[in-house]
Design an enzyme around this catalytic site. Sequence first.
Site, PDB file in Angstrom:
ATOM      1  N   HIS A 145     -10.237  -3.101   0.639  1.00 31.38           N
ATOM      2  CA  HIS A 145     -10.870  -2.497  -0.536  1.00 31.38           C
ATOM      3  C   HIS A 145     -10.325  -3.103  -1.830  1.00 31.38           C
ATOM      4  O   HIS A 145      -9.334  -3.838  -1.835  1.00 31.38           O
ATOM      5  CB  HIS A 145     -10.668  -0.975  -0.524  1.00 31.38           C
ATOM      6  CG  HIS A 145      -9.239  -0.532  -0.582  1.00 31.38           C
ATOM      7  ND1 HIS A 145      -8.484  -0.559  -1.747  1.00 31.38           N
ATOM      8  CD2 HIS A 145      -8.404  -0.040   0.376  1.00 31.38           C
ATOM      9  CE1 HIS A 145      -7.272  -0.106  -1.503  1.00 31.38           C
ATOM     10  NE2 HIS A 145      -7.187   0.213  -0.213  1.00 31.38           N
ATOM     11  N   CYS A 182      -3.612  -0.205   4.116  1.00 32.86           N
ATOM     12  CA  CYS A 182      -4.882  -0.832   3.750  1.00 32.86           C
ATOM     13  C   CYS A 182      -4.644  -2.216   3.146  1.00 32.86           C
ATOM     14  O   CYS A 182      -3.547  -2.540   2.708  1.00 32.86           O
ATOM     15  CB  CYS A 182      -5.643   0.043   2.750  1.00 32.86           C
ATOM     16  SG  CYS A 182      -6.395   1.514   3.498  1.00 32.86           S
TER      17      CYS A 182
END
Length: 258
Positions: A218, A234
């Site tokens: 992301h 992440c």
Amino acid sequence: MRHVLSVAVAAILASIASQGMAQERYRELPPVVVSPDLSAPWVMQLQRSPVGHQRRQPARHGLPGVEVRVAPQPIVRERARVAIAPAPDQMQTAALPSATRDAGAQIDPKFLPQTVAYDGPHGPGTIVIDTTQNLLYLVEAGGQARRYGVGTGKPGFEWAGSHKVTRKAEWPDWRPPAEMIAREKKKGRILPAHMKGGPANPLGARALYLGSTLYRIHGTNQPSTIGRAVSSGCIRMRNEDVIDLYDRVPVGAKVVVI
């Protein structure tokens, strides 16, 4: 009678002498100085003469012997402007919305997008993430790959494995996992249960969800963290970089984390 004629002749001679003195006095007429406001258009017309043609001299009008002087004009030199072309290996982001650009963020040039040689085992379309170097590779045909800098899991949150992109989202909402909320609360930081997508959202402009895990590739609202191990697992990218990757990768693409 003779006396009267003598007086008349004397008057005539005096008049002729007076006229001669006047003409002698004004034989050299004084110069005329023209104001710059009046002379500027005339001077500009002279300066516009075509190159290679002889400049015409203006016709003189008025009394002979009159010299017209033009007050000097100040010389103004314009500073040259030099345009610097962008580096050919850097991505162009001028067309992106201003909210998606990380202008002014300091980042090592090594982590800027670039095309590099690739001779690994994975085929074109595969995303390979090297967490030891904080680099993401999108394998392309012809023995090359598109390389981006990323932020990866901090100590204690590292992981490796292979997944597929199961979903893609633009300006995704953020719902922190319950364990993250509890962990951050112990540190005195209260996380929201839900945050709507936008420039201030930690997930940034785009998100690619990996398998059924809580991990995603992301964007970020902290571009200065790219190139470091700072996340909870992440994979972070600059907003302009994750938009570029998002547009190149379909749902179902293979992601390998090493």
